[in-house]
Design an enzyme around this catalytic site. Structure first.
Site, PDB file in Angstrom:
ATOM      1  N   ALA A  16       0.893  -1.076   0.105  1.00 47.04           N
ATOM      2  CA  ALA A  16      -0.074   0.035   0.049  1.00 47.04           C
ATOM      3  C   ALA A  16       0.912   1.236   0.096  1.00 47.04           C
ATOM      4  O   ALA A  16       0.635   2.245   0.763  1.00 47.04           O
ATOM      5  CB  ALA A  16      -0.794  -0.076   1.142  1.00 47.04           C
TER       6      ALA A  16
ATOM      7  N   HIS B 279       5.408   4.654  -4.171  1.00 41.54           N
ATOM      8  CA  HIS B 279       6.945   4.723  -3.965  1.00 41.54           C
ATOM      9  C   HIS B 279       7.424   5.793  -4.648  1.00 41.54           C
ATOM     10  O   HIS B 279       6.737   6.432  -5.836  1.00 41.54           O
ATOM     11  CB  HIS B 279       7.547   3.674  -4.921  1.00 41.54           C
TER      12      HIS B 279
ATOM     13  N   VAL C 198     -11.206 -15.635 -18.012  1.00 38.18           N
ATOM     14  CA  VAL C 198     -10.825 -15.799 -19.709  1.00 38.18           C
ATOM     15  C   VAL C 198     -10.499 -17.346 -19.728  1.00 38.18           C
ATOM     16  O   VAL C 198      -9.152 -17.489 -19.276  1.00 38.18           O
ATOM     17  CB  VAL C 198      -9.979 -14.904 -20.279  1.00 38.18           C
TER      18      VAL C 198
ATOM     19  N   LYS D 276      12.534  -5.322  -2.532  1.00 36.98           N
ATOM     20  CA  LYS D 276      12.893  -4.144  -1.683  1.00 36.98           C
ATOM     21  C   LYS D 276      12.939  -4.463  -0.237  1.00 36.98           C
ATOM     22  O   LYS D 276      13.149  -4.048   0.827  1.00 36.98           O
ATOM     23  CB  LYS D 276      11.996  -2.902  -1.719  1.00 36.98           C
TER      24      LYS D 276
ATOM     25  N   CYS E 256     -14.986  -2.327  16.145  1.00 34.96           N
ATOM     26  CA  CYS E 256     -13.544  -1.763  16.242  1.00 34.96           C
ATOM     27  C   CYS E 256     -13.073  -0.703  15.038  1.00 34.96           C
ATOM     28  O   CYS E 256     -12.333   0.029  15.433  1.00 34.96           O
ATOM     29  CB  CYS E 256     -12.608  -3.118  15.810  1.00 34.96           C
TER      30      CYS E 256
END
Lengths: 474, 423
Positions: free
Chosen positions: A48, A51, A174, A252, A404
């Site tokens: 998420a 960069h 597909v 990374k 929550c």
């Protein structure tokens, strides 16, 4: 059979971004997705991260589209009403890591056109992020680093595309694709056939299979599994920036990052996975995350982990994105090999492919195109006054279902009523966060199931977690 | 009811703790009380606990959960104590300003003279246990499964494995069996059960369901619905022992791996929380270190029997009543007596005693860290032994208690502490 203009294969962030950008043009667009909802593959299980763009090799498509996408993201997030935070990022050299690697990244970033890069000493880095390890010797600060909600970005692109006329067809894998006069014919797992002038291949980890149905220049995608740990919001203050380590050859590496919703997340691992449907976590991967994260950041509060999950990135053998019209298959456009920084690049890929197809087809701009999309009201983020006003209009927004995350019945109903809307428990979770919090749907499951059953007009026994076969009651 | 937006005592939660606190506060002479409940009915988790075994201490008879709740709900109605249903408390300040939200209520701010926290607890989810594997449908916490089966009336699975031998897991093993499902095993990470002895006998042994102590789930299979789990034995450090893995074909995994007091609102008040109980730190008046804010029931510490919840909550109700009439100091007051724990006593509730204002008798509730045989529970003031009691077996699944009188405690020198230990 009527000929469609464009068929997009895959409802991840890239497919939905392409569909939305295409919907600005006078084209009729269909998006086919093998799962029951958009954002069901790589787009739902990644870091998420937006960069900055210093990591990819200069001259690569990854570098180009990363930097373009990074520059576009704030504007897109605003236009589509999606949570985005420019929280900055930092790459660390720790212990015996080669501190020159930081310099290399800086130089690469400059070549890629990244703005706002700074090389820091370990102490300077710790001043900005006090939780960083004492072993940090140097760091690269990227001021343009950001975080975004990938679920909502994907759903928002899809909703915007739909509101501008794009159609969506789910549970339609597909199974066949062949060249026909003036376009292509797709065979779908639901038995349907589609004829279309143009095809966009945004099939994620299956994009090589789709591509290889029409092209002799074969692609080869490896599913690279990344596991993550998500921590409770009480861990949010651990770091403010996204923390990486100097990268290795498998990607990374493990990062530690806040999320736009105020959780803390750590991951991913990188393990090549022969089964493209295997998103199981392993004990080994989960313990690797903990040890690697702990090398960068001290006292990561792993005792408040609320869930772990794994996603698969589409690693293409060539190592770069494969974008644009396929050389030996005119009218067939690839968006293949979209691994990191794919989420960042998605807005730029969407515009690029839509422009290419618009040019090829000679379509004009739609006069009534509406680029905006309004998000589902998030009661949790509102002031008391805003809440009161909303409840006055629709009392369902006064009834908390997910305690929550403070998600109301109104939000859940709206998530189902959107087009394309939630059809499953996971679809609701991704759109409005019911079940995303610390109890992990323990309390809200029965009520969310009831609301889905009411809204969809199906019995409770047909309510699913996600795809068919994942019914909650048996 | 909400016209003046002020109440004397506001009770958060209409489960067993909130109900008992309300009844006691009203009986103590406070007229202006409001119970706020988020669910669509009063009674809390008791409504889904349709098995018997409740009320032996309180009513000297064996009731089901809904029956036990009904008795308190009837009292609340007789005493005409107002309550709001389908209403969530969104925030509580240290000044006891409470913000409510509900479909009919809209958003309301209410200033309370005293607040009683009675929000209960939640179950530890799969993610918090870091069980590796897929994330298919068919993984439920035991309480979620209980609600779906007992309140909504649905079938959640045909072949189940249960991880964790907490009481709800044990109860659900029997419940699933009675509903025609097959429970293959209950796996427990620890070398002892976290549940009550009577539940192991009545829910597992009576139905021939194996309890695998020192075992855990190390893998979950199934891409859509659970298709199986792998259970392995664990060593003393609770790490799975390679080579002991056993596959179980099942469609359902229930988790009964601990309850966590639900203290998100408590945090907003800035009350100190105990890292052991997960609940607020309180004194013998069940008052947190924020004046006028009291806590009771499973939000304070997880109880084994609801009877003790009711008893504790009644005390919180009486003390809140006394507070609004001007009595009592908050915990955290440096002049209060701290209670230290040693020798396998994990915690006590209360953690402190307001010695100047204490009642004639107080109850210290606690749990132990392991299974102990032939131990003595002892309470010391300095070197002086104030209390001792021999026990045959002490287990973490059962809550223990010690009653101390004011007379016995006597006077404390500044800084002197009370110590409870096993020897």
């Amino acid at each position: 059979m009527a000929m469609r203009d464009v068929t997009v294969i895959g409802g991840g962030v890239v497919g939905c971004a392409v569909a939305r950008e295409l919907s600005a043009w006078d084209l009729d667009i269909l998006l086919v997705e093998k799962e029951e909802d958009v954002c069901s593959g790589t787009s739902k299980a990644n870091s998420a991260i937006v960069h900055a763009g210093f990591d990819a090799a200069p001259g690569s498509l990854k570098a180009k589209f990363n930097v373009l996408g990074s520059r576009m993201m704030a504007g897109i997030a605003k236009e589509l009403d999606v949570p985005y935070v420019n929280n900055q990022s930092m790459v660390l050299a720790v212990g015996n890591d080669d501190a020159a690697g930081i310099r290399d990244l800086y130089d690469r970033g400059i070549k890629n056109g990244v703005e706002g890069l700074k090389v820091l000493t370990g102490d300077e880095a710790r001043e900005l992020e006090p939780a960083l390890s004492k072993e940090v010797t140097a760091a690269l600060l990227a001021e343009t680093g950001a975080i975004v909600c990938p679920f909502e970005l994907t759903a928002a692109y899809a909703e915007c595309a739909a509101s501008n006329g794009a159609e969506f067809r789910f549970l339609s894998e597909v199974t066949g694709l062949r060249k026909i006069d003036g376009g292509y014919e797709l065979e779908l797992s639901d038995g349907g056939k589609i004829q279309t002038r143009y095809v966009v291949n945004a099939a994620g980890i299956y994009a090589d299979i789709i591509h290889n149905m029409v092209s002799e220049k074969k692609l080869s995608i490896t599913a690279r599994k990344g596991s993550y740990l998500l921590m409770d919001k009480e861990a949010a203050s651990t770091v403010g920036r996204t923390i990486f380590r100097v990268p290795g050859k498998m990607g990374k590496g493990v990062l530690v990052t806040p999320t736009v919703h105020g959780n803390l997340m750590s991951g991913p691992t990188a393990d090549d996975e022969p089964d493209r449907d295997n998103t199981a976590t392993t004990a080994d991967a989960l313990s690797q995350i903990k040890s690697k994260a702990s090398e960068m950041v001290e006292n990561v509060p792993f005792k408040v982990v609320i869930t772990s999950f794994a996603g698969l990135r589409a690693h293409e053998a060539g190592g770069d994105f494969v974008l644009g019209e396929c050389g030996d298959a005119p009218g067939f456009y690839d968006a293949a090999g979209i691994e990191s920084p794919g989420l960042t690049a998605a807005p730029a890929i969407g515009v690029f492919l839509a422009n290419e197809i618009a040019k090829a087809s000679g379509a004009g701009k739609k006069a009534d195109y509406r680029p905006e999309r309004k998000g589902i009201p998030a009661v949790s983020a509102m002031s008391d006054e805003e809440r009161a006003a909303l409840i006055e209009k629709d009392p369902d927004y006064g009834k908390i279902v997910c305690r929550c995350e403070s998600v109301t019945e109104g939000e859940i109903r709206e998530a189902i009523r959107r087009k394309p809307g939630a059809r499953s428990m996971d679809g609701i979770k991704r759109r409005v966060r019911a079940g995303m919090g610390r109890c992990q749907a323990g309390f809200c499951t029965p009520r969310v199931m009831e609301i889905l059953s009411e809204e969809l007009g199906v019995p409770m026994e047909e309510i699913r977690k996600n795809r068919p076969g994942s019914e909650l009651l048996i | 009811m909400l016209g003046d937006l002020h109440v004397e005592i506001l009770i958060i939660g209409g489960g067993p703790a909130g109900l008992a606190a309300a009844v006691a506060a009203k009986n103590a002479g406070v007229q202006d009380i409001l119970i706020v409940e988020r669910d669509r009915m009063l009674g809390g988790i008791l409504n889904q606990c349709i098995h018997n075994g409740f009320g032996l201490h309180t009513f000297r008879e064996e009731l089901t959960g809904p029956e036990y709740a009904a008795r308190f709900i009837a009292r609340v109605k007789e005493l005409e104590i107002p309550y709001l249903l389908n209403t969530m408390v969104m925030s509580v300040g240290s000044d006891r300003t409470v913000t409510l939200m509900g479909r009919e209520t809209g958003v309301k701010k209410i200033k309370a003279d005293a607040v009683i926290l009675a929000m209960g607890c939640r179950e530890r989810p799969r993610g918090a246990l870091s069980i590796p594997g897929y994330r298919p449908a068919g993984i439920y916490t035991a309480g979620t499964a209980q609600r779906l089966m007992n309140i909504e009336g649905y079938s959640i699975g045909k072949r189940a494995v249960i991880l964790g031998s907490g009481d709800i897991g044990l109860i659900m093993a029997r419940r699933l069996t009675l509903e025609g499902a097959e429970v293959l095993a209950v796996a427990e990470l620890m070398p002892y059960s976290g549940g009550l002895k009577r539940n192991i006998v009545q829910c597992l042994n009576d139905y021939g369901i194996p309890l695998l102590l020192s075992h855990t789930v190390v893998d979950i299979r199934g891409k859509e619905r659970v298709s199986g789990v792998t259970i392995a034995e664990v060593d003393e450090k609770r790490n799975p022992i390679p080579g002991t893995e056993q596959d179980y074909e099942c469609d359902t995994l229930l988790l009964s791996c601990g309850l966590l007091p639900e203290n998100e609102l408590t945090r907003m008040t800035n009350a100190s929380l105990s890292t052991v109980t997960g609940g607020a730190v309180v004194n013998d008046r069940l008052q947190t270190d924020i004046p006028g804010i009291f806590a009771c029931g499973n939000v304070l510490h997880v109880h084994d029997l609801v009877d003790y919840v009711s008893e504790e909550a009644a005390l919180a109700g009486e003390n809140a009543a006394a507070y609004v009439k001007g009595a009592g100091a908050a915990s955290g007051d440096p002049e209060q007596i701290r209670i230290e724990t040693e020798g396998g006593v994990r915690y006590t509730v209360p953690q402190q005693i307001d010695i100047r204002n204490m009642r004639d008798e107080i109850t210290l509730r606690f749990r132990v860290a392991d299974v102990y045989k032939d131990k003595t529970i002892a309470v010391y003031k300095g070197e002086e032994k104030l209390y001792s009691r021999r026990t045959r077996v002490l287990a973490p699944g059962e809550m223990e208690q010690v009653k101390l009188t004011r007379e016995k405690l006597g006077d404390f020198a500044p800084g002197e502490v009370l110590k409870i230990t096993l020897e």
